[in-house]
Design a protein around this motif. Structure first.
Motif, mmCIF file in Angstrom:
data_model
loop_
_atom_site.group_PDB
_atom_site.id
_atom_site.type_symbol
_atom_site.label_atom_id
_atom_site.label_comp_id
_atom_site.label_asym_id
_atom_site.label_seq_id
_atom_site.Cartn_x
_atom_site.Cartn_y
_atom_site.Cartn_z
ATOM 1 N N ASP A 227 0.687 -1.391 -0.219
ATOM 2 C CA ASP A 227 0.040 -0.120 0.322
ATOM 3 C C ASP A 227 0.942 1.313 -0.133
ATOM 4 O O ASP A 227 1.848 1.414 0.720
ATOM 5 C CB ASP A 227 -0.891 -0.061 1.228
ATOM 6 C CG ASP A 227 -1.896 -1.018 1.218
ATOM 7 O OD1 ASP A 227 -2.516 -1.240 2.248
ATOM 8 O OD2 ASP A 227 -2.337 -1.462 0.144
ATOM 9 N N ARG B 65 2.033 5.054 1.071
ATOM 10 C CA ARG B 65 1.994 5.479 2.298
ATOM 11 C C ARG B 65 2.524 6.898 2.303
ATOM 12 O O ARG B 65 3.617 7.136 1.652
ATOM 13 C CB ARG B 65 2.841 4.581 3.395
ATOM 14 C CG ARG B 65 2.261 3.309 3.589
ATOM 15 C CD ARG B 65 3.059 2.513 4.744
ATOM 16 N NE ARG B 65 2.597 3.160 5.913
ATOM 17 C CZ ARG B 65 3.230 2.840 7.222
ATOM 18 N NH1 ARG B 65 3.832 1.780 7.053
ATOM 19 N NH2 ARG B 65 3.092 3.519 8.380
ATOM 20 N N HIS C 273 -4.519 10.745 4.104
ATOM 21 C CA HIS C 273 -3.707 9.763 4.385
ATOM 22 C C HIS C 273 -2.598 10.353 5.344
ATOM 23 O O HIS C 273 -2.081 11.116 4.902
ATOM 24 C CB HIS C 273 -3.265 8.823 3.272
ATOM 25 C CG HIS C 273 -4.371 8.266 2.324
ATOM 26 N ND1 HIS C 273 -4.722 6.904 2.639
ATOM 27 C CD2 HIS C 273 -5.313 8.867 1.524
ATOM 28 C CE1 HIS C 273 -5.696 6.777 1.479
ATOM 29 N NE2 HIS C 273 -6.009 7.767 1.198
ATOM 30 N N ASP D 6 3.426 8.632 9.744
ATOM 31 C CA ASP D 6 3.206 8.147 11.178
ATOM 32 C C ASP D 6 3.842 9.087 12.197
ATOM 33 O O ASP D 6 3.899 8.962 13.411
ATOM 34 C CB ASP D 6 4.303 7.007 11.078
ATOM 35 C CG ASP D 6 3.948 5.678 10.544
ATOM 36 O OD1 ASP D 6 4.766 4.872 10.107
ATOM 37 O OD2 ASP D 6 2.621 5.560 10.427
ATOM 38 N N TYR E 87 -11.389 7.995 12.380
ATOM 39 C CA TYR E 87 -9.806 7.863 12.466
ATOM 40 C C TYR E 87 -9.453 6.964 13.834
ATOM 41 O O TYR E 87 -9.978 7.357 14.745
ATOM 42 C CB TYR E 87 -8.926 8.939 12.523
ATOM 43 C CG TYR E 87 -8.658 9.639 10.792
ATOM 44 C CD1 TYR E 87 -9.439 10.344 10.549
ATOM 45 C CD2 TYR E 87 -7.933 9.074 10.024
ATOM 46 C CE1 TYR E 87 -9.286 10.925 9.199
ATOM 47 C CE2 TYR E 87 -7.786 9.443 8.507
ATOM 48 C CZ TYR E 87 -8.644 10.427 8.325
ATOM 49 O OH TYR E 87 -8.506 10.994 7.146
ATOM 50 N N LYS E 88 -8.688 6.213 13.633
ATOM 51 C CA LYS E 88 -8.077 5.411 14.873
ATOM 52 C C LYS E 88 -6.754 5.784 14.900
ATOM 53 O O LYS E 88 -6.008 5.754 14.047
ATOM 54 C CB LYS E 88 -8.545 3.684 14.582
ATOM 55 C CG LYS E 88 -7.697 2.951 15.556
ATOM 56 C CD LYS E 88 -7.879 1.401 15.041
ATOM 57 C CE LYS E 88 -7.220 0.379 15.906
ATOM 58 N NZ LYS E 88 -7.396 -1.078 15.247
ATOM 59 N N GLN E 89 -6.302 5.785 16.279
ATOM 60 C CA GLN E 89 -4.886 6.070 16.513
ATOM 61 C C GLN E 89 -4.228 5.123 17.539
ATOM 62 O O GLN E 89 -4.524 5.466 18.703
ATOM 63 C CB GLN E 89 -4.612 7.547 16.849
ATOM 64 C CG GLN E 89 -2.952 7.667 17.037
ATOM 65 C CD GLN E 89 -2.788 9.209 17.284
ATOM 66 O OE1 GLN E 89 -3.592 10.026 18.198
ATOM 67 N NE2 GLN E 89 -1.693 9.801 16.812
ATOM 68 N N GLN F 167 -0.003 5.816 14.429
ATOM 69 C CA GLN F 167 -0.639 5.918 13.258
ATOM 70 C C GLN F 167 -1.982 6.507 13.082
ATOM 71 O O GLN F 167 -2.771 6.096 14.072
ATOM 72 C CB GLN F 167 -0.761 4.457 12.345
ATOM 73 C CG GLN F 167 0.731 4.064 12.147
ATOM 74 C CD GLN F 167 0.475 2.412 11.391
ATOM 75 O OE1 GLN F 167 0.303 1.481 12.022
ATOM 76 N NE2 GLN F 167 0.429 2.533 10.051
ATOM 77 N N ILE G 229 -5.268 5.945 11.271
ATOM 78 C CA ILE G 229 -5.622 4.974 10.349
ATOM 79 C C ILE G 229 -7.344 5.453 10.223
ATOM 80 O O ILE G 229 -7.987 5.393 11.357
ATOM 81 C CB ILE G 229 -5.672 3.576 11.066
ATOM 82 C CG1 ILE G 229 -4.280 3.123 11.377
ATOM 83 C CG2 ILE G 229 -6.490 2.470 9.935
ATOM 84 C CD1 ILE G 229 -3.894 1.994 12.218
ATOM 85 N N LEU G 230 -7.602 5.561 8.961
ATOM 86 C CA LEU G 230 -9.009 5.742 8.543
ATOM 87 C C LEU G 230 -9.811 4.507 8.855
ATOM 88 O O LEU G 230 -9.553 3.347 8.544
ATOM 89 C CB LEU G 230 -9.098 5.988 7.155
ATOM 90 C CG LEU G 230 -10.430 6.234 6.629
ATOM 91 C CD1 LEU G 230 -11.106 7.469 7.245
ATOM 92 C CD2 LEU G 230 -10.673 6.479 5.168
ATOM 93 N N VAL G 231 -10.842 4.553 9.559
ATOM 94 C CA VAL G 231 -11.722 3.407 10.108
ATOM 95 C C VAL G 231 -13.009 3.514 9.042
ATOM 96 O O VAL G 231 -13.279 2.450 8.469
ATOM 97 C CB VAL G 231 -12.137 3.710 11.561
ATOM 98 C CG1 VAL G 231 -13.240 2.692 11.691
ATOM 99 C CG2 VAL G 231 -10.960 3.556 12.404
ATOM 100 N N TYR H 2 -9.812 7.097 19.401
ATOM 101 C CA TYR H 2 -10.482 7.130 18.047
ATOM 102 C C TYR H 2 -10.921 8.774 18.017
ATOM 103 O O TYR H 2 -11.441 9.464 18.641
ATOM 104 C CB TYR H 2 -11.780 6.583 18.342
ATOM 105 C CG TYR H 2 -11.309 5.021 18.115
ATOM 106 C CD1 TYR H 2 -10.858 4.249 18.993
ATOM 107 C CD2 TYR H 2 -11.758 4.530 16.749
ATOM 108 C CE1 TYR H 2 -10.840 2.828 18.964
ATOM 109 C CE2 TYR H 2 -11.542 2.944 16.611
ATOM 110 C CZ TYR H 2 -10.833 2.077 17.743
ATOM 111 O OH TYR H 2 -10.633 0.790 17.717
#
Lengths: 116, 117
Positions: free
Chosen positions: A1, A3, A106, A109, B37-39, B44, B46-48, B90
């Motif tokens: 994917d 990033r 997107h 980190d 989003y989840k962290q 990171q 992360i789109l949920v 979240y």
């Protein structure tokens, strides 16, 4: 994917030093965003670019912060001189702007910055 | 101004239980999008799940679903059959496009969710 890549992952430095954080957006994304995350303020938008041009940097302290995008594969956020209150996690995010308005951003980190 | 409010700073449930995270927002925009989003501890983002405001049907992604109440400006996230890996912060987020410039995203303060074994 694909990033978003941010470097460094962690940075510890003394007050007054220059700090440079780098971001490589996802190939093909034309918008780049810089966010700062702290416990007190949560996630704040600092600046964002579209097609490498700065569109909005109203969230960024102008006296010490600067954001640039020298080419489509690199965005930088600089702090000079750094202060302890700049300690935070800095996130870069990229996305497809305007016509792809439902596309999410997107995130990388993040860079955890600690100013002593 | 666009604002997002998450009224639950922390939540904790047992593994396999269902949990609902609350989010309310305020916007004067007609076209906007909502995200969760989840962290995790790895940091990171992360789109949920995402929801277009013009769609009445609630979005669903596997164990994650939303209850989108447009009139009430509410956008809650339901996690079914919760797993240990769901432990994270979240964030609820609102995205819109200003007249000038690209889409902007504003986040809530987050809810720290802990799934206990």
């Amino acid at each position: 994917d694909a990033r978003v890549t941010q470097t460094p992952r962690h940075k510890v430095t003394e007050m007054g030093q220059e700090v440079t954080m780098r971001c490589q957006p996802i190939l093909g994304h034309n918008t780049v965003f810089w966010y700062r995350q702290t416990m007190m303020q949560g996630l704040e938008l600092l600046a964002y670019f579209r097609n490498r041009a700065p569109l909005d940097d109203s969230g960024m302290p102008k006296d010490r912060f600067s954001a640039e995008m020298p080419d489509a594969t690199l965005a930088t956020l600089k702090i000079q001189p750094s202060e302890p209150r700049d300690s935070a996690v800095y996130f870069c995010a990229s996305g497809l702007g305007l016509s792809q308005s439902n596309q999410p951003q997107h995130f990388g980190d993040g860079t955890r910055l600690s100013i002593l | 101004a666009q604002t997002v409010t998450q009224s639950q700073p922390e939540m904790s449930v047992q593994e396999a239980e269902t949990v609902t995270l609350s989010c309310t927002y305020d916007t004067s925009e007609n076209n906007y999008y909502l995200f969760w989003y989840k962290q995790p501890p790895s940091r990171q983002m992360i789109l949920v799940i995402r929801q277009e405001a013009y769609k009445q049907q609630n979005a669903t992604e596997n164990r994650f679903s939303v209850n989108f109440q447009k009139a009430a400006k509410s956008f809650s996230l339901k996690i079914s059959d919760s797993q240990l890996g769901d432990t994270a912060m979240y964030f609820c987020a609102l995205m819109w496009k200003p007249l000038q410039g690209a889409q902007k995203l504003v986040f809530g303060q987050g809810t720290r969710l802990t799934i206990n074994p």
